[in-house]
Motif scaffolding. Sequence first.
Motif, PDB file in Angstrom:
ATOM      1  N   ARG A 156      27.152  11.812  60.911  1.00  0.00           N
ATOM      2  CA  ARG A 156      26.416  12.453  61.997  1.00  0.00           C
ATOM      3  C   ARG A 156      26.066  13.905  61.655  1.00  0.00           C
ATOM      4  O   ARG A 156      24.954  14.377  61.948  1.00  0.00           O
ATOM      5  CB  ARG A 156      27.244  12.409  63.283  1.00  0.00           C
ATOM      6  CG  ARG A 156      26.575  13.065  64.497  1.00  0.00           C
ATOM      7  CD  ARG A 156      25.305  12.360  64.873  1.00  0.00           C
ATOM      8  NE  ARG A 156      24.673  12.977  66.038  1.00  0.00           N
ATOM      9  CZ  ARG A 156      23.494  12.620  66.536  1.00  0.00           C
ATOM     10  NH1 ARG A 156      22.809  11.644  65.950  1.00  0.00           N
ATOM     11  NH2 ARG A 156      22.991  13.224  67.588  1.00  0.00           N
ATOM     12  N   ALA A 157      26.991  14.613  61.024  1.00  0.00           N
ATOM     13  CA  ALA A 157      26.734  16.005  60.646  1.00  0.00           C
ATOM     14  C   ALA A 157      25.551  16.094  59.689  1.00  0.00           C
ATOM     15  O   ALA A 157      24.701  16.991  59.812  1.00  0.00           O
ATOM     16  CB  ALA A 157      27.981  16.612  60.006  1.00  0.00           C
ATOM     17  N   LEU A 158      25.455  15.169  58.761  1.00  0.00           N
ATOM     18  CA  LEU A 158      24.324  15.152  57.830  1.00  0.00           C
ATOM     19  C   LEU A 158      23.024  14.796  58.554  1.00  0.00           C
ATOM     20  O   LEU A 158      21.967  15.369  58.264  1.00  0.00           O
ATOM     21  CB  LEU A 158      24.590  14.159  56.697  1.00  0.00           C
ATOM     22  CG  LEU A 158      25.678  14.572  55.693  1.00  0.00           C
ATOM     23  CD1 LEU A 158      26.013  13.418  54.767  1.00  0.00           C
ATOM     24  CD2 LEU A 158      25.237  15.792  54.894  1.00  0.00           C
ATOM     25  N   GLU A 159      23.103  13.859  59.493  1.00  0.00           N
ATOM     26  CA  GLU A 159      21.914  13.461  60.256  1.00  0.00           C
ATOM     27  C   GLU A 159      21.338  14.650  61.031  1.00  0.00           C
ATOM     28  O   GLU A 159      20.126  14.772  61.189  1.00  0.00           O
ATOM     29  CB  GLU A 159      22.284  12.337  61.240  1.00  0.00           C
ATOM     30  CG  GLU A 159      22.446  10.978  60.597  1.00  0.00           C
ATOM     31  CD  GLU A 159      21.102  10.343  60.258  1.00  0.00           C
ATOM     32  OE1 GLU A 159      20.359   9.983  61.174  1.00  0.00           O
ATOM     33  OE2 GLU A 159      20.801  10.233  59.047  1.00  0.00           O
ATOM     34  N   GLU A 160      22.219  15.509  61.531  1.00  0.00           N
ATOM     35  CA  GLU A 160      21.795  16.625  62.365  1.00  0.00           C
ATOM     36  C   GLU A 160      21.562  17.917  61.580  1.00  0.00           C
ATOM     37  O   GLU A 160      21.304  18.960  62.177  1.00  0.00           O
ATOM     38  CB  GLU A 160      22.859  16.875  63.449  1.00  0.00           C
ATOM     39  CG  GLU A 160      22.999  15.737  64.450  1.00  0.00           C
ATOM     40  CD  GLU A 160      21.712  15.498  65.224  1.00  0.00           C
ATOM     41  OE1 GLU A 160      21.217  16.433  65.872  1.00  0.00           O
ATOM     42  OE2 GLU A 160      21.181  14.363  65.160  1.00  0.00           O
ATOM     43  N   ALA A 161      21.660  17.857  60.252  1.00  0.00           N
ATOM     44  CA  ALA A 161      21.535  19.077  59.450  1.00  0.00           C
ATOM     45  C   ALA A 161      20.138  19.670  59.527  1.00  0.00           C
ATOM     46  O   ALA A 161      19.958  20.885  59.371  1.00  0.00           O
ATOM     47  CB  ALA A 161      21.903  18.792  57.999  1.00  0.00           C
ATOM     48  N   SER A 192      33.956   8.947  46.452  1.00  0.00           N
ATOM     49  CA  SER A 192      34.955   8.578  47.456  1.00  0.00           C
ATOM     50  C   SER A 192      34.981   7.065  47.669  1.00  0.00           C
ATOM     51  O   SER A 192      33.922   6.429  47.772  1.00  0.00           O
ATOM     52  CB  SER A 192      34.643   9.274  48.788  1.00  0.00           C
ATOM     53  OG  SER A 192      35.475   8.780  49.827  1.00  0.00           O
ATOM     54  N   PRO A 193      36.191   6.478  47.777  1.00  0.00           N
ATOM     55  CA  PRO A 193      36.305   5.052  48.086  1.00  0.00           C
ATOM     56  C   PRO A 193      36.278   4.768  49.580  1.00  0.00           C
ATOM     57  O   PRO A 193      36.438   3.633  50.010  1.00  0.00           O
ATOM     58  CB  PRO A 193      37.676   4.701  47.500  1.00  0.00           C
ATOM     59  CG  PRO A 193      38.480   5.946  47.724  1.00  0.00           C
ATOM     60  CD  PRO A 193      37.509   7.095  47.518  1.00  0.00           C
ATOM     61  N   GLY A 194      36.093   5.830  50.399  1.00  0.00           N
ATOM     62  CA  GLY A 194      36.102   5.665  51.851  1.00  0.00           C
ATOM     63  C   GLY A 194      37.458   5.983  52.442  1.00  0.00           C
ATOM     64  O   GLY A 194      38.298   6.636  51.830  1.00  0.00           O
ATOM     65  N   GLY A 195      37.682   5.503  53.654  1.00  0.00           N
ATOM     66  CA  GLY A 195      38.928   5.787  54.357  1.00  0.00           C
ATOM     67  C   GLY A 195      38.740   5.571  55.844  1.00  0.00           C
ATOM     68  O   GLY A 195      38.339   4.483  56.274  1.00  0.00           O
ATOM     69  N   SER A 196      38.955   6.605  56.632  1.00  0.00           N
ATOM     70  CA  SER A 196      38.869   6.506  58.085  1.00  0.00           C
ATOM     71  C   SER A 196      37.446   6.199  58.533  1.00  0.00           C
ATOM     72  O   SER A 196      36.491   6.884  58.156  1.00  0.00           O
ATOM     73  CB  SER A 196      39.329   7.826  58.712  1.00  0.00           C
ATOM     74  OG  SER A 196      38.925   7.913  60.068  1.00  0.00           O
ATOM     75  N   ALA A 197      37.300   5.160  59.369  1.00  0.00           N
ATOM     76  CA  ALA A 197      35.979   4.802  59.904  1.00  0.00           C
ATOM     77  C   ALA A 197      35.465   5.912  60.819  1.00  0.00           C
ATOM     78  O   ALA A 197      34.278   6.264  60.775  1.00  0.00           O
ATOM     79  CB  ALA A 197      36.068   3.480  60.657  1.00  0.00           C
ATOM     80  N   LEU A 198      36.334   6.468  61.652  1.00  0.00           N
ATOM     81  CA  LEU A 198      35.933   7.538  62.566  1.00  0.00           C
ATOM     82  C   LEU A 198      35.477   8.767  61.799  1.00  0.00           C
ATOM     83  O   LEU A 198      34.406   9.326  62.068  1.00  0.00           O
ATOM     84  CB  LEU A 198      37.099   7.902  63.486  1.00  0.00           C
ATOM     85  CG  LEU A 198      36.908   9.170  64.337  1.00  0.00           C
ATOM     86  CD1 LEU A 198      35.730   9.000  65.282  1.00  0.00           C
ATOM     87  CD2 LEU A 198      38.189   9.501  65.096  1.00  0.00           C
ATOM     88  N   ALA A 199      36.278   9.218  60.834  1.00  0.00           N
ATOM     89  CA  ALA A 199      35.927  10.407  60.061  1.00  0.00           C
ATOM     90  C   ALA A 199      34.612  10.201  59.312  1.00  0.00           C
ATOM     91  O   ALA A 199      33.776  11.104  59.240  1.00  0.00           O
ATOM     92  CB  ALA A 199      37.052  10.744  59.091  1.00  0.00           C
ATOM     93  N   SER A 200      34.398   9.005  58.768  1.00  0.00           N
ATOM     94  CA  SER A 200      33.158   8.706  58.051  1.00  0.00           C
ATOM     95  C   SER A 200      31.959   8.836  58.975  1.00  0.00           C
ATOM     96  O   SER A 200      30.915   9.389  58.591  1.00  0.00           O
ATOM     97  CB  SER A 200      33.211   7.288  57.467  1.00  0.00           C
ATOM     98  OG  SER A 200      34.287   7.140  56.565  1.00  0.00           O
ATOM     99  N   ASP A 201      32.095   8.342  60.188  1.00  0.00           N
ATOM    100  CA  ASP A 201      30.988   8.404  61.141  1.00  0.00           C
ATOM    101  C   ASP A 201      30.679   9.844  61.547  1.00  0.00           C
ATOM    102  O   ASP A 201      29.514  10.227  61.671  1.00  0.00           O
ATOM    103  CB  ASP A 201      31.318   7.566  62.379  1.00  0.00           C
ATOM    104  CG  ASP A 201      30.127   7.444  63.322  1.00  0.00           C
ATOM    105  OD1 ASP A 201      29.088   6.919  62.893  1.00  0.00           O
ATOM    106  OD2 ASP A 201      30.244   7.900  64.472  1.00  0.00           O
ATOM    107  N   LEU A 202      31.707  10.638  61.740  1.00  0.00           N
ATOM    108  CA  LEU A 202      31.496  12.045  62.113  1.00  0.00           C
ATOM    109  C   LEU A 202      30.798  12.810  60.984  1.00  0.00           C
ATOM    110  O   LEU A 202      29.934  13.653  61.227  1.00  0.00           O
ATOM    111  CB  LEU A 202      32.828  12.706  62.449  1.00  0.00           C
ATOM    112  CG  LEU A 202      33.583  12.153  63.670  1.00  0.00           C
ATOM    113  CD1 LEU A 202      34.925  12.858  63.834  1.00  0.00           C
ATOM    114  CD2 LEU A 202      32.748  12.269  64.935  1.00  0.00           C
ATOM    115  N   MET A 203      31.149  12.506  59.767  1.00  0.00           N
ATOM    116  CA  MET A 203      30.526  13.151  58.614  1.00  0.00           C
ATOM    117  C   MET A 203      29.066  12.716  58.483  1.00  0.00           C
ATOM    118  O   MET A 203      28.180  13.528  58.187  1.00  0.00           O
ATOM    119  CB  MET A 203      31.320  12.823  57.347  1.00  0.00           C
ATOM    120  CG  MET A 203      32.714  13.452  57.345  1.00  0.00           C
ATOM    121  SD  MET A 203      33.888  12.667  56.203  1.00  0.00           S
ATOM    122  CE  MET A 203      33.185  13.117  54.645  1.00  0.00           C
TER     123      MET A 203
END
Length: 603
Positions: A375-380, A362-373
């Motif tokens: 966080r989901a990995l951090e809390e896995a 992925s080349p990235g995109g939305s800063a907000l969406a990236s942060d939410l994703m």
Amino acid sequence: MSMPVHKSRWFLVALLLGCALILTQNSVSAAEEEEAKPTRENWAHMVIKGSYPEGPQMPGLFGDVTESLSKVVSRLEKASEDKSLTGVVLHFKGTELGWAKLNELRQAIQKVRKSDKKVFAWIETGMTKDYLIASACDQIVMPESASLILLGLRAEVSFYKNLFDILDIKPDILRVGKYKSAAEPYTRTEMSEAFREEMEALLDNYFGQITGMISASRGLSAEKVEAAINGGPYMAAEAKKLGLIDHIAYEDQLPKLLTGEDSKNEVKLIKKYAKKRADTDFSGIAGLIKLMDLLAGIDSSQRIGSGPRIAVIYATGAIMSGSSAQGSLLGGNVLGSDTFIKAVHKAADDDQVKAIVVRVDSPGGSALASDLMWRALEEAGKPIVVSMGDVAASGGYYISMGAERIFAEPGTLTGSIGVVGGKLAIEGLYKKIGITTSVISRGSNSGTFSPLNGFTESERVAVTGMLNAIYKQFTEKAAAGRKMDYNKLEALARGRVYTGEMALKLGLVDQLGTLDEAIDHARKLGKIKEGEKFEKLILPRPTSPFEQIFGPVDGDTQQHQQISRMLDSLAPGLSEQLKKMDLINLLAREKSLTIMPFEIRVQ
């Protein structure tokens, strides 16, 4: 009449000797016949072509129309373990691969060779990446009419400022990071010094990788390889003289090359070796259920058992809020944060999943969406390993930061830790075409994201402050994830893009390696013993045929695909230029972006 005893004994001895002689002659004749009888050699035949997309592909009614990277690698792995095979023939028909996929295929070919099997490459027309993959084989064969297009590297960046001036459109785009050049094509007429410096470094590294691969594989000095590149392209005969290929032959002449000119062995080429075909018997109740499974996106051959698992979550495409889709407005996949987070939760909630591997392309995109994703990995709550594909930059790097270990391919594009935001002011264009607009507003900054005008001074200060805050958040999390001093990390950030080789030296990734190597590391972190069988849980599920036809309920994928097909019908150059302007669409939907500023393709 009776025979004397001594004579009868001699008669018996003579009889036995005669029988022995006959048996010996017969056995010699049988051995000669066996030796004269030709031996059949089985060779797997595989066509190498196309883009080999990442991630799970939906099973079709007649087998996979487009073969994924994981499936072609699996076929090569099966060939390496197949004791009935003498070797493998790879028929190259033109690939469209990124650097990571190229390395994955080269490593898979090396695995076949290490199993004491020969690998031959037959190339119709070899572009740079076709040849780089083929150079991993034992022998390279081309027909005399074929050409080897080995030309080096060239970066061409188009700028649209003059077009916008003609249309009276005013780009007003802000960035944080000296090298964050995503906006330059819309605001400048040529590269800035920082952008040129970055591109020069990337091309130097890629050129070094090209010469290094060819030099090591073909036994040529780096100087000879560079001279060959500078003198290209070549017809097959000249390429052979330079040591770039081994044989000139047509495909029907391959059997003699495979066994040796003097060999009497027979060759059987197993076409479409290990390529799966779907069961198309839909008769009866069982057939109807099977058909419904296919339409719903259920592959009955991939049922999961009860043993330990490694979840492999594919993060492919431009990052946006919402659901993933097979195509953005102007082409390419969309990686939706909702879809990705749902996949992470599924892996986290599965007690049999011992570790998670995230394959990022992925080349990235939305800063907000990236942060939410992220966080989901951090809390896995499970070991996380990241395997970087062709691109894992900006938002693609953001979601990778919390992993216990990051694997990159040598040619992965990564880094690009920076932020961009802004808009295109189109009031001038409106006036040109006769559109006028009346405005009523409350609040000093109410027009911040209006498409009519550029930022006022007050709006510019506010948006710059927001982008700076996002950049600080990005760099602080990156420094924590990499266990690196903040100032040292920030100096490596500033929007700069690196190859995997460069990133390893700078400490932005931990190791160069393939997806399989990342999975094996996850196995160790998940405490699955070596040799113990485990399954791969592939997430998220691919788009079902029903969704491909009618589109998702909450999306406009069908319209996107229609637009993409319309653009593809244009001249290829114009189509690609228009697709690059997808940033405008992203800026209209997301107010701040962590996105890589460019893409690099080598043909």
